[in-house]
Design an enzyme around this catalytic site. Structure first.
Site, PDB file in Angstrom:
ATOM      1  N   ASN A   3       5.747  10.711   7.189  1.00  0.00           N
ATOM      2  CA  ASN A   3       5.532   9.348   7.627  1.00  0.00           C
ATOM      3  C   ASN A   3       5.300   9.150   9.152  1.00  0.00           C
ATOM      4  OD1 ASN A   3       5.881   8.815   4.985  1.00  0.00           O
ATOM      5  ND2 ASN A   3       8.011   8.105   5.001  1.00  0.00           N
TER       6      ASN A   3
ATOM      7  N   CYS B 249       3.920   5.359  -4.081  1.00  0.00           N
ATOM      8  CA  CYS B 249       4.967   5.580  -5.129  1.00  0.00           C
ATOM      9  C   CYS B 249       5.191   4.245  -5.794  1.00  0.00           C
ATOM     10  CB  CYS B 249       5.905   6.407  -4.577  1.00  0.00           C
ATOM     11  SG  CYS B 249       5.646   7.976  -4.267  1.00  0.00           S
TER      12      CYS B 249
ATOM     13  N   ARG C  91       6.623  -3.812  -2.820  1.00  0.00           N
ATOM     14  CA  ARG C  91       6.036  -3.002  -1.464  1.00  0.00           C
ATOM     15  C   ARG C  91       4.979  -4.078  -1.086  1.00  0.00           C
ATOM     16  NH1 ARG C  91       5.497   3.405  -1.769  1.00  0.00           N
ATOM     17  NH2 ARG C  91       6.495   2.927   0.212  1.00  0.00           N
TER      18      ARG C  91
HETATM   19  C1  UD1 Z   1       7.834   3.558   4.529  1.00  0.00           C
HETATM   20  C2  UD1 Z   1       7.975   4.744   3.869  1.00  0.00           C
HETATM   21  C3  UD1 Z   1       8.691   5.069   2.818  1.00  0.00           C
HETATM   22  C4  UD1 Z   1       9.975   4.509   3.034  1.00  0.00           C
HETATM   23  C5  UD1 Z   1      10.016   3.118   3.662  1.00  0.00           C
HETATM   24  C6  UD1 Z   1      11.489   2.759   3.879  1.00  0.00           C
HETATM   25  C7  UD1 Z   1       5.498   5.185   4.921  1.00  0.00           C
HETATM   26  C8  UD1 Z   1       4.258   5.803   4.350  1.00  0.00           C
HETATM   27  N1  UD1 Z   1       6.247   5.127   3.852  1.00  0.00           N
HETATM   28  O1  UD1 Z   1       7.322   2.452   3.487  1.00  0.00           O
HETATM   29  O2  UD1 Z   1       8.499   6.349   2.455  1.00  0.00           O
HETATM   30  O3  UD1 Z   1      10.758   4.560   2.021  1.00  0.00           O
HETATM   31  O4  UD1 Z   1       9.143   2.813   4.742  1.00  0.00           O
HETATM   32  O5  UD1 Z   1      12.090   3.646   4.828  1.00  0.00           O
HETATM   33  O6  UD1 Z   1       5.908   5.601   6.001  1.00  0.00           O
HETATM   34  N2  UD1 Z   1       8.394  -5.582   2.799  1.00  0.00           N
HETATM   35  C9  UD1 Z   1       7.923  -6.718   2.664  1.00  0.00           C
HETATM   36  N3  UD1 Z   1       6.966  -7.177   3.297  1.00  0.00           N
HETATM   37  C10 UD1 Z   1       6.220  -6.255   4.201  1.00  0.00           C
HETATM   38  C11 UD1 Z   1       6.628  -5.049   4.198  1.00  0.00           C
HETATM   39  C12 UD1 Z   1       7.701  -4.583   3.681  1.00  0.00           C
HETATM   40  O7  UD1 Z   1       8.682  -7.820   1.903  1.00  0.00           O
HETATM   41  O8  UD1 Z   1       5.318  -6.729   4.632  1.00  0.00           O
HETATM   42  C13 UD1 Z   1       9.800  -4.906   2.160  1.00  0.00           C
HETATM   43  C14 UD1 Z   1       9.458  -3.801   1.145  1.00  0.00           C
HETATM   44  O9  UD1 Z   1       8.990  -4.161  -0.149  1.00  0.00           O
HETATM   45  C15 UD1 Z   1      10.635  -2.883   1.040  1.00  0.00           C
HETATM   46  C16 UD1 Z   1      11.099  -3.367   2.469  1.00  0.00           C
HETATM   47  O10 UD1 Z   1      10.256  -4.372   3.381  1.00  0.00           O
HETATM   48  O11 UD1 Z   1      11.736  -3.860   0.600  1.00  0.00           O
HETATM   49  C17 UD1 Z   1      11.124  -2.066   3.565  1.00  0.00           C
HETATM   50  O12 UD1 Z   1       9.439  -1.598   3.290  1.00  0.00           O
HETATM   51  P1  UD1 Z   1       8.905  -0.838   4.566  1.00  0.00           P
HETATM   52  O13 UD1 Z   1      10.146  -0.160   5.635  1.00  0.00           O
HETATM   53  O14 UD1 Z   1       7.958  -1.578   5.252  1.00  0.00           O
HETATM   54  O15 UD1 Z   1       8.540   0.425   3.746  1.00  0.00           O
HETATM   55  P2  UD1 Z   1       6.831   0.961   3.857  1.00  0.00           P
HETATM   56  O16 UD1 Z   1       6.394   1.017   5.003  1.00  0.00           O
HETATM   57  O17 UD1 Z   1       6.246   0.585   2.450  1.00  0.00           O
END
Ligand code: UD1
Length: 431
Positions: free
Chosen positions: A23, A117, A122
């Site tokens: 990541n 996944c 997300r």
């Molecule tokens: C990344 C990782 C994933 C890990 C996650 C949390 C990568 C490719 N994936 O995923 O393996 O599980 O961090 O450590 O690096 N959210 C919103 N709006 C947004 C963005 C996020 O509501 O614009 C929410 C998501 O739905 C989730 C939370 O914030 O509930 C955390 O998501 P985020 O940290 O962004 O995870 P990813 O970047 O998708």
């Protein structure tokens, strides 16, 4: 029919080398597009997600030269489009990093809505909100996110949720924007710090990565760099959990123990011994596991990407009840249905799993439901009495390099099989 065939029941013992962090490597590769100079990235894991990302880069004119298994040389001076296309890349969550990188450098980018996944909704609203604050226009057309700007200018952005992806994407979009951008309520994960370090090594001016507020002073251009990706916190954590669940003794090498503190703390809480040295952690466990409570949190809390691995471990804390609360993604317990096929006692109430520890798991035919859950089910099978098969292993191969080989080196009886004959041999232990 690619599967892992696993004979479980013996403790895993030995040493294992951890690779570069998936990541972190993914956004670093995207960020490498932000200079016309050559960039060399080392300690790159050789896994499917990385290879799909590199292919998508080649498709837009980036020169990608593999130098050995874990090093790549990249030159992006000949990019002919900022539209990222292709089926493989659309299935990956990290495809969104092209938005920040290409918008930042070329003021335009388009990428299919990110896959990844199936562990929850997300959303990417925070990424979009930040791009707009920096002066970009963002629209969605037929499942493609299109973003463009005449100029990007500094902004003060307050994230509504702590998001790793949004933090990194906005950091990339802002490094070449005019003025000072401040992003508040950012993620503090090691990947965020490493990507900031990489961008700074290319001449960016980012301060505060690893704290709640990141300040980015825009620079005119970025230059080439040679950079080594940090070790994978989650791969390391998975092998630490492998020691606990099989009552083994595993030394996880080439890691940063600081990044694993919350995992080490939970392992100690449930009765394992954890010994840390400069770049290794030894986990050993001979007693009955105790139950505990776990709540997933943004870093430095317990990582959501380790939730399945600790849950399958807690399922074996005989006679104890454990409570696992998933607070990041809403659909991350699907693997528990598979685990119950092995004899686990688990109930789910909303975002909480209640695990009544059992004495042992029994071998079964199970399916990986996503990347981390897949790895966790493999651990469960290695601890189980008897023979198991795990299918849908393409999920696991997205994020773990040489997973069966590394487990075999620790004494695990696991084989990757691709047809009925190989499966039969594995079942009869003739390979
Ligand atoms: C990344 C990782 C994933 C890990 C996650 C949390 C990568 C490719 N994936 O995923 O393996 O599980 O961090 O450590 O690096 N959210 C919103 N709006 C947004 C963005 C996020 O509501 O614009 C929410 C998501 O739905 C989730 C939370 O914030 O509930 C955390 O998501 P985020 O940290 O962004 O995870 P990813 O970047 O998708």
């Amino acid at each position: 029919m690619d599967q892992y065939a696993i004979w479980g029941g013996n403790p895993l013992v030995g040493e294992v080398e951890i690779g570069g962090a998936k990541n972190t490597a993914l956004p670093i590769l995207a960020a490498a597009l932000m200079t016309d100079d050559t960039v060399i990235i080392d300690n790159l894991p050789d896994i499917r997600d990385i290879n799909v990302l590199l292919d998508a880069m080649k498709n837009i004119g980036v020169v990608v030269e593999r130098r050995g298994r874990h090093q790549v040389k990249i030159n992006a001076s000949q990019i002919f489009t900022t539209a990222i296309e292709g089926n493989g890349i659309r299935k990956m969550r990290a495809s969104y990093y092209f938005l920040g990188a290409l918008l930042g450098k070329y003021k335009s980018a388009s990428v299919g809505l990110p896959g990844g996944c199936e562990i929850g909704t997300r959303a990417i609203d925070q990424h979009i909100k930040g791009f707009r604050a920096l002066g970009a226009k963002v629209r969605l057309e037929h499942g493609i996110i299109i973003t463009e700007a005449i100029d990007l200018t500094s902004a003060h952005i307050f994230l509504d949720v702590v998001s790793v992806g949004a933090t990194i994407n906005l950091m990339m979009a802002a490094v070449l924007a005019e003025g000072q951008t401040v992003i508040e309520n950012v993620a503090k994960e090691p990947h965020v710090v490493d990507v900031a370090n990489f961008l700074n090594s290319m001449g960016a001016n980012i301060k505060g990565a690893g704290t709640d507020v990141i300040r980015i002073r825009g620079v005119k251009s970025l230059h080439g760099s040679e950079y080594t990706v940090i070790p994978d916190q989650i791969e390391a954590g998975t092998f630490m959990m492998a020691a606990a669940i099989t009552k083994g003794d595993v030394t996880v090498k080439n890691i940063i123990p600081k990044h694993l503190e919350c995992i080490s703390a939970k392992l100690k809480e449930i009765g394992c011994e954890v010994q840390e040295s400069d770049d290794a952690v030894r986990v050993f466990c001979s007693k009955c596991l105790k139950g505990t409570q776990v709540k997933t949190m943004p870093y430095p809390g317990f990582p959501t990407d380790m939730q399945p691995q600790i849950s399958v471990t807690l399922g074996l804390s005989a006679g104890a009840t454990s409570i696992v609360r998933e607070s990041i993604f809403e659909n991350r317990f699907r693997y528990l249905e598979e685990l119950t096929k092995m004899g686990a006692k688990a109930t789910i109430e909303g975002n909480v799993a209640i695990l009544e520890g059992v004495e042992k798991y029994d071998g079964a035919s199970i399916s990986a439901t996503d990347l981390r859950a897949g790895a966790a089910l493999v651990l469960a099978a290695l601890a189980a009495e008897g023979f198991s098969t795990v299918d849908h292993i393409h999920y696991i191969e997205r994020g773990y390099e040489d997973f069966p080989e590394k487990l075999m080196s620790l004494g695990g009886h696991i084989r990757r099989v691709t047809n009925a004959e190989e499966l039969k041999k594995a079942r009869l232990k003739v390979v």
